[in-house]
Design an enzyme around this catalytic site. Structure first.
Site, PDB file in Angstrom:
ATOM      1  N   GLY A  76       0.835  -1.205   0.000  1.00 22.72           N
ATOM      2  CA  GLY A  76       0.000   0.000   0.000  1.00 22.72           C
ATOM      3  C   GLY A  76       0.862   1.245   0.000  1.00 22.72           C
ATOM      4  N   ASP A 125       0.933   1.699   9.068  1.00 18.25           N
ATOM      5  CA  ASP A 125       0.538   0.881  10.221  1.00 18.25           C
ATOM      6  C   ASP A 125       1.582   0.894  11.340  1.00 18.25           C
ATOM      7  OD1 ASP A 125      -1.516   0.217   8.515  1.00 18.25           O
ATOM      8  OD2 ASP A 125      -0.712  -1.750   8.008  1.00 18.25           O
ATOM      9  N   HIS A 134      -8.812   5.069   3.218  1.00 11.14           N
ATOM     10  CA  HIS A 134      -7.605   5.452   2.479  1.00 11.14           C
ATOM     11  C   HIS A 134      -7.246   6.927   2.587  1.00 11.14           C
ATOM     12  CE1 HIS A 134      -8.605   1.518   0.801  1.00 11.14           C
ATOM     13  NE2 HIS A 134      -7.303   1.394   0.703  1.00 11.14           N
TER      14      HIS A 134
HETATM   15  O1  F6P Z   1      -0.986  -1.741   5.340  1.00 12.72           O
HETATM   16  C1  F6P Z   1      -1.557  -0.509   5.038  1.00 12.72           C
HETATM   17  C2  F6P Z   1      -3.052  -0.625   4.960  1.00 12.72           C
HETATM   18  O2  F6P Z   1      -3.582   0.652   4.669  1.00 12.72           O
HETATM   19  C3  F6P Z   1      -3.717  -1.222   6.215  1.00 12.72           C
HETATM   20  O3  F6P Z   1      -3.818  -0.290   7.258  1.00 12.72           O
HETATM   21  C4  F6P Z   1      -5.029  -1.660   5.645  1.00 12.72           C
HETATM   22  O4  F6P Z   1      -5.587  -2.716   6.391  1.00 12.72           O
HETATM   23  C5  F6P Z   1      -4.664  -2.128   4.254  1.00 12.72           C
HETATM   24  O5  F6P Z   1      -3.440  -1.501   3.924  1.00 12.72           O
HETATM   25  C6  F6P Z   1      -5.689  -1.790   3.205  1.00 12.72           C
HETATM   26  O6  F6P Z   1      -5.272  -2.317   2.009  1.00 12.72           O
HETATM   27  P1  F6P Z   1      -5.964  -1.954   0.608  1.00 12.72           P
HETATM   28  O7  F6P Z   1      -5.458  -0.623   0.177  1.00 12.72           O
HETATM   29  O8  F6P Z   1      -5.509  -3.059  -0.275  1.00 12.72           O
HETATM   30  O9  F6P Z   1      -7.437  -1.941   0.842  1.00 12.72           O
END
Ligand code: F6P
Length: 349
Positions: free
Chosen positions: A10, A135, A268
């Site tokens: 991410g 995170d 996000h």
């Molecule tokens: O690891 C970063 C993060 O934003 C986490 O906090 C969250 O659970 C995950 O990625 C969300 O992932 P995606 O963008 O694939 O939905």
């Protein structure tokens, strides 16, 4: 000398700041160093999709969120999606690395990405890791870049929810990201004056949450702010709601007992946008250190922050591990001391 760079997993605020610092440090040595950036993480290594990075392409990006290289949290070369199947393309990635005559690969990523980087190092790719994730759950570093920017977004959101919750005499729940760790919720909860902080490391019970809300009401505070990490779970919970839905589950439960409650899932918004100055600074230090490791040929290490120093640690010691919030973390102790509930004050079992 030739150095590859990629960003995986991410996105997090500060990725471009690391790319910029790494490229500029390498290019300013006066030696002939070529730098190549693979597009979309490891996918670019498998498909041989890269761009040349130099003072021009790595300039003007310090303040930009996201990553100029693109990223993905799929496309693991060891389980690469092809025609609906998972195929091991790690040797293709290795072949492309060798054909490009790279001396090493700087991998900027979180746990998943750095695990893959470690596996690639076992195939013979010289890897240098840079710890990224909002995170903050990577071991052997005090912090990852991107974390403080996410905490700041969550704190600002709490400040906004505060005024609405207070005006309407309601309970507001803010669900933050963080996957299985509660760092964002804990830090933002403290900074934003939350009354209840729920994190995955401390299973909560609804009675304790009620108790806190009622105690505040008795003291004339007719509203409460709850910050809930997406991975937080109720004790002995039978319904394992998905991340991004757990806040709504708690909202339903509080509303069922007559407490007007609203839940906001920040999602996000915590990952996008310009990095905070703190993240630009540590990202620059990380990028500088990664370039130094490349020049000194110190491979298969991850750059890391220890106190106020930037050091490096063996990548194998990071691989596969998650750093959870320790239950005796000073911020938890301080929070409890000032009356913040973690939803575990009433012992059910
Ligand atoms: O690891 C970063 C993060 O934003 C986490 O906090 C969250 O659970 C995950 O990625 C969300 O992932 P995606 O963008 O694939 O939905």
């Amino acid at each position: 000398m030739k150095v590859g760079i990629l960003t995986g997993g991410g996105d997090a605020p500060g990725l471009n700041a690391v790319i910029r610092a790494t490229v500029k440090t390498l290019k300013n040595t006066g030696e002939s160093i070529e730098v190549y950036g693979f597009r979309d993480g490891f996918k670019g290594m498998v498909t041989n999709n890269y761009i040349e990075l130099n003072e021009e392409t790595a300039s003007g990006i310090l303040h930009l969120g996201g990553t100029i290289l693109g990223t993905t949290n799929r496309d693991n070369p060891f389980a690469f999606s092809e025609n609906g199947k998972k195929v091991d393309k790690s040797l293709v990635a290795l072949k492309n690395y060798e054909e490009l005559k790279l001396d090493c690969l700087v991998v900027i990523g979180g746990d998943g990405t750095l695990n893959i980087a470690h596996e690639l190092s076992l195939l013979g790719i010289n890897v240098i890791g840079v710890p990224k994730t909002i995170d903050n759950d990577l071991p052997l570093t005090d912090t990852t870049f991107g974390f403080m920017s996410a905490v700041t977004v969550a704190t600002e959101a709490l400040d906004r929810l505060h005024t609405t919750a207070e005006s309407h005499h309601r309970v507001s729940i803010l669900e933050t990201m963080g996957r299985d760790a509660g760092w964002i919720a804990l830090y933002a909860g403290v900074a934003g004056g939350a009354d209840v902080i729920l994190i995955p490391e401390i299973p909560y019970n609804i009675k304790s949450v009620h108790q806190k809300i009622e105690e505040r009401r008795r003291n004339g505070k007719k509203f409460s702010l709850i910050v809930m990490a997406e991975g937080a779970m109720e004790e002995n919970c039978e319904i394992d709601a998905k991340k991004g839905k757990r806040g709504f589950l708690l909202q339903e439960k509080l509303e069922a007992s007559g407490i007007e409650t609203r839940c906001t899932v920040l999602g996000h918004l915590q990952r996008g946008g310009s990095p905070l100055s703190y993240d630009r600074i540590i990202a620059t230090e990380y990028g500088f250190e990664a370039a130094k490791l490349a020049i000194e040929k110190k491979y298969n290490r991850m750059v890391s922050l220890k106190g106020s120093e930037i050091i490096s640690v063996p990548l194998e010691k990071v691989s596969g591990l998650t750093r959870f919030v320790p239950l005796d973390h000073n911020l938890i102790l301080a929070s409890r001391a000032i009356g913040i509930s973690f939803g575990d004050e009433i012992k059910i079992n």
